[in-house]
Design a protein around this motif. Sequence first.
Motif, PDB file in Angstrom:
ATOM      1  N   ALA A 244       5.317  29.336  -0.815  1.00 43.52           N
ATOM      2  CA  ALA A 244       5.790  30.716  -0.954  1.00 43.52           C
ATOM      3  C   ALA A 244       6.820  31.046   0.124  1.00 43.52           C
ATOM      4  N   LEU A 245       6.542  30.619   1.365  1.00 39.70           N
ATOM      5  CA  LEU A 245       7.464  30.914   2.468  1.00 39.70           C
ATOM      6  C   LEU A 245       8.784  30.176   2.292  1.00 39.70           C
ATOM      7  N   MET A 246       8.710  28.911   1.890  1.00 40.36           N
ATOM      8  CA  MET A 246       9.947  28.153   1.709  1.00 40.36           C
ATOM      9  C   MET A 246      10.799  28.764   0.591  1.00 40.36           C
ATOM     10  N   LYS A 247      10.133  29.294  -0.437  1.00 42.24           N
ATOM     11  CA  LYS A 247      10.870  29.972  -1.519  1.00 42.24           C
ATOM     12  C   LYS A 247      11.566  31.226  -1.000  1.00 42.24           C
ATOM     13  N   LYS A 248      10.839  31.985  -0.190  1.00 45.43           N
ATOM     14  CA  LYS A 248      11.415  33.195   0.404  1.00 45.43           C
ATOM     15  C   LYS A 248      12.650  32.842   1.236  1.00 45.43           C
ATOM     16  N   ILE A 249      12.511  31.770   2.022  1.00 50.61           N
ATOM     17  CA  ILE A 249      13.603  31.366   2.904  1.00 50.61           C
ATOM     18  C   ILE A 249      14.798  30.896   2.085  1.00 50.61           C
TER      19      ILE A 249
END
Lengths: 340, 340
Positions: A244-249
């Motif tokens: 989820a975080l990598m997608k946000k980034i």
Amino acid sequence: MMKIIVDAFGGDNAPLAPVQGSVEAHKEYGVDIILTGDEAVIKKTAAENNLSLDGIEIVHAPDVFTNDDQPSTIRSKAKANTSMAVGFQLLKDGKGDAFISAGNSGALGAGAMFLIKRIKGIQRVAFAPVMPNMNSYFMLIDSGVNTDVRPKALQQFAMMGSIYMNKVMGFENPRVGLANVGAEEHKGDTLRQESYALLKETPSINFVGNVEGRDIPLDGADVVVCDGFTGNMILKTYEGVAIALMKKIKGVFTKNIKTKLAAAAVMKEFKEMKNSMDSDEIGGAPVLGCTKPVFKAHGSAKAKTIKNAIRVTMDYVNNNVIASITEALREIDDTQNEGE
Amino acid sequence: MMKIIVDAFGGDNAPLAPVQGSVEAHKEYGVDIILTGDEAVIKKTAAENNLSLDGIEIVHAPDVFTNDDQPSTIRSKAKANTSMAVGFQLLKDGKGDAFISAGNSGALGAGAMFLIKRIKGIQRVAFAPVMPNMNSYFMLIDSGVNTDVRPKALQQFAMMGSIYMNKVMGFENPRVGLANVGAEEHKGDTLRQESYALLKETPSINFVGNVEGRDIPLDGADVVVCDGFTGNMILKTYEGVAIALMKKIKGVFTKNIKTKLAAAAVMKEFKEMKNSMDSDEIGGAPVLGCTKPVFKAHGSAKAKTIKNAIRVTMDYVNNNVIASITEALREIDDTQNEGE
């Protein structure tokens, strides 16, 4: 000469990933490989991808054990011709030194437990993925097989995990933590309280106490011990938050031309960071507690993942992990008998 | 006029954060506040930071309930003069409409359960933090109070969480998921299997089945239901992975002059991303199941967190969440009696 059995039809990228990973491992490590699965399809896949099958034996298995199949049926006659069941049979018959599959996790656990059998005295076999944390790696044991366990099983997980992290992953005196809801000894449910007391008294492990969820990614322990239900929740939450975080980034970096230029500037460093956290480098999870080495590669294993799984499994075999577990088990039992 | 009781000595940044957050909330929302804690210290803190205490009442409480104190002692005579116990007493006596503290979580749970009491028919009170996910927010209920629960308690968590997410957070027909180790109905331990069956039959909740750890951050459900042990492991792993990843990324950005320039270029977008995931915006976790609104702010709450907690708690009061829970409880019981 060492010989590793590889399930050519396990995982999302089968048969290409297992076939290619095996070919590369043979070339790079000089290890012999047995591939199990549909012989014609394996040969066709190799030919289409210019992969030489020299030094690679194929044992024909026409069927595939899918993720929808009930794990316990791995022992059934109906599934005896699946590439996974054939792999287990070869391992059992001593035709190879270890078995690797990226297929149905539950079935691999059931096969390890019932076809290969547990080491005498071991209560449960465990899935024990080695995962990235802030600084390096840690083992999460158990992470899916056993939903109802007793403290004695957690003690054995701690011991097996310590030996593996030491002998295969090279950790000096690995720190064992009990996954729990607080740092103090009295925290958690009955299972945790009783396990804490038992772990504290266990010879030859380096028990550092409870480890909270927050400390796991921050390198709070080298071996995190828990029941399979808790382990599975931790494992998958861990993966999910990272995704989820990598997608946000990624969303941030692709927002406009300015952010895209910034992304280009840090591309190399981000790749290095991603690699340092890349579970493909570790290849997956040993199944610990059975009498022969069984190794679960990620369901999404690529050729590189399989190749790395083969390398890790060679270390698993070469370092006599199973003999060490058997010996440590005797020590624990001796100590506890003395205490009685 | 609504009146919110705030523990001025709860949390890492007390008393400044609670005092300042209360002053700002009074100014911005026109709400009356009672601060509990050492009167002289509160006044001194306000004066030193140029904060006007107009419209803010102080009820003197010379002692502090620390994180090292045993939670259950919140009921004891020895702790009766702590800022937390005094806050509970004021709430119980009807001197305010809700109580907020950033102090000892266990004690806040115990106080809600034993000093404020459960709603008639509710088996357990629950901590229910509202947390950021990929797209917006979700509630994790229970996340720490109850380590041993029965399916009926999980059913009540589902119902209470749905009402809160609907009435306070504005979610239309919130999706309820059962935290579990697989998607299929038969997955997990006995608690999960029995809870699944019960949730499926529960009126007025939108049960979408099991939700795996991996799907929680990827917005798999608006209300994630679990026992407190599992919830605590999920909650803290969630936080830990996010912290570890952000540290890694910071490491990338500060590596050299090129990456530092890149960081400057995406600074604004990263800040926006961080804000969208900022738990300070939500302020913390309602304690659900007791007869009056109790709200836990993060232990690391800043003034902004407290201010937001006050805003959220005003919605908790205004939208009659507790009356709705009482009514929904009657509906469930009626349905189940019919079925018997």
